[in-house]
Design an enzyme around this catalytic site. Sequence first.
Site, short mmCIF file in Angstrom:
data_model
loop_
_atom_site.label_atom_id
_atom_site.label_comp_id
_atom_site.label_asym_id
_atom_site.label_seq_id
_atom_site.Cartn_x
_atom_site.Cartn_y
_atom_site.Cartn_z
CG HIS A 1 14.54 -3.30 -0.41
ND1 HIS A 1 13.92 -2.11 -0.66
CD2 HIS A 1 14.17 -3.66 0.84
CE1 HIS A 1 13.21 -1.74 0.42
NE2 HIS A 1 13.34 -2.67 1.34
N GLY B 1 2.90 -6.59 8.04
CA GLY B 1 3.85 -6.66 6.93
C GLY B 1 3.63 -7.91 6.09
CG LEU B 2 1.75 -11.03 7.20
CD1 LEU B 2 0.70 -11.70 8.06
CD2 LEU B 2 2.86 -12.02 6.87
CB SER C 1 -1.39 -2.78 0.33
OG SER C 1 -0.08 -3.25 0.47
CD GLU D 1 1.38 -1.11 -3.49
OE1 GLU D 1 0.64 -2.10 -3.62
OE2 GLU D 1 2.05 -0.88 -2.46
CG ASP E 1 4.49 -6.95 -1.71
OD1 ASP E 1 5.43 -7.68 -1.36
OD2 ASP E 1 4.41 -5.75 -1.42
C1 GLA Z 1 7.86 -4.24 0.19
C2 GLA Z 1 7.46 -4.00 -1.26
C3 GLA Z 1 8.00 -5.12 -2.16
C4 GLA Z 1 9.49 -5.36 -1.95
C5 GLA Z 1 9.80 -5.49 -0.46
C6 GLA Z 1 11.28 -5.54 -0.16
O1 GLA Z 1 7.20 -5.36 0.69
O2 GLA Z 1 6.07 -3.89 -1.38
O3 GLA Z 1 7.72 -4.81 -3.51
O4 GLA Z 1 10.25 -4.34 -2.54
O5 GLA Z 1 9.26 -4.40 0.29
O6 GLA Z 1 11.86 -6.67 -0.71
#
Ligand code: GLA
Length: 399
Positions: A44, A136-137, A140, A172, A184
């Site tokens: 974050h 969680g990879l 999107s 996004e 990401d």
């Molecule tokens: C998700 C969000 C990213 C980042 C992470 C946490 O993956 O898409 O932009 O904020 O959470 O680090």
Amino acid sequence: MGNHGFFLYHMDNDKEKAKQAYLDERKGSVASFAPGRIEFLGNHLDYNGGMVMGAAIDAGIYAFATPTEGDDIRLFSESFEDAVVESSLAGFGRQEGKTSWANYCLGVLKVMQEAGLAPRTGFSLTFTTDLPVSVGLSSSAALELASALVLAQLAGQELDRKELVGICRKAENEFVGVPCGILDQATSAFGKKDHLVLIDCEKEDFSTLPLPPDTRLWVFDTGIKHDLVDSHYAKRHGECQAALGCLRESGHEINYLAKAKKEWITEDSMPENTSKRARHVINEQARVLSFREGLASKKEVNELGLLLNDSHESSSLLFENSCPEVDFLARKLQAHSEVLGARLTGGGFGGAVLAWTGTGFGPNDAEAIAKEHETQFDHLPSVHDFVPSNGARIKPGTA
Ligand code: GLA
């Protein structure tokens, strides 16, 4: 031989005709690939203007686009076979329900249209993937990047990687409606084989650092996806903004929370909860910088791994975006002698744990830990190991 030669002649001829028909149908087609990503360190921090580290992985999303006449558009994903989207260049809107997967692609189209970079005639777009689903990879972001790369090709435009990241993040934030940072998209765009991507989210500056050799990346997915993940994410985003607001009111002229200093967070500077989020962000930033320095000075990988463990504790206790299943896996992994470090990776509130390991950690070790989780929570996590890989790219099409 008799008539054999005659038949062969005809078969070859039919094959040629079929091939030609296929090529005619696919005329002007273009293709692209964008990898998924692992958040390596820096939880974050991206939307707080910090430095984060990610790795693109050797699995992702493939897009294949064929131009059509008129202005009809058709989006098909092999992962959502019964959720085809058919619309037009001028008439598409945000999707709800089972076609909502297409918002990542439609958002990119919208942003590219506003920037004058989108195709002006219709197309048919097909996606396929070898990314494990919902792990969680960041499928999107991969969907956004793969879309942008084929749409740009159809429009005869070339996007540099920075532009690509900007378009996809905007899509996004504005079309999909998630206030994410650039971790990401930038990791998927700038990935490099055997390297980490280092992202300065304030300056939007991207570089790569070699990951120490003989180490591996594993992802353990708890399979927990909280219904409210997006709203929890937005809530944390808001709390970080509130912390920044308090600091600015006390006279600290910073634009991002990641630039704050530890000693500014005093008991009376902000409410207790807000101060926990701020302390996480500030300490996490320090860990990313220590990791970078440690890599440069060739520090022991065991020592570097401890920074990942500390990151997890901070997510769990201060940012409060972990959950019992993620904590369980992280702690079991951290206790294994071949694990250098383990932490919650990605947005949190369920999701996945990253383990950075030596080569002595293998599938049997991974399975044993996954089984312990199953005994405790009645669910076997999925386990994947990845190699840091190259970033998003166009693929030679059939044009
Ligand atoms: C998700 C969000 C990213 C980042 C992470 C946490 O993956 O898409 O932009 O904020 O959470 O680090």
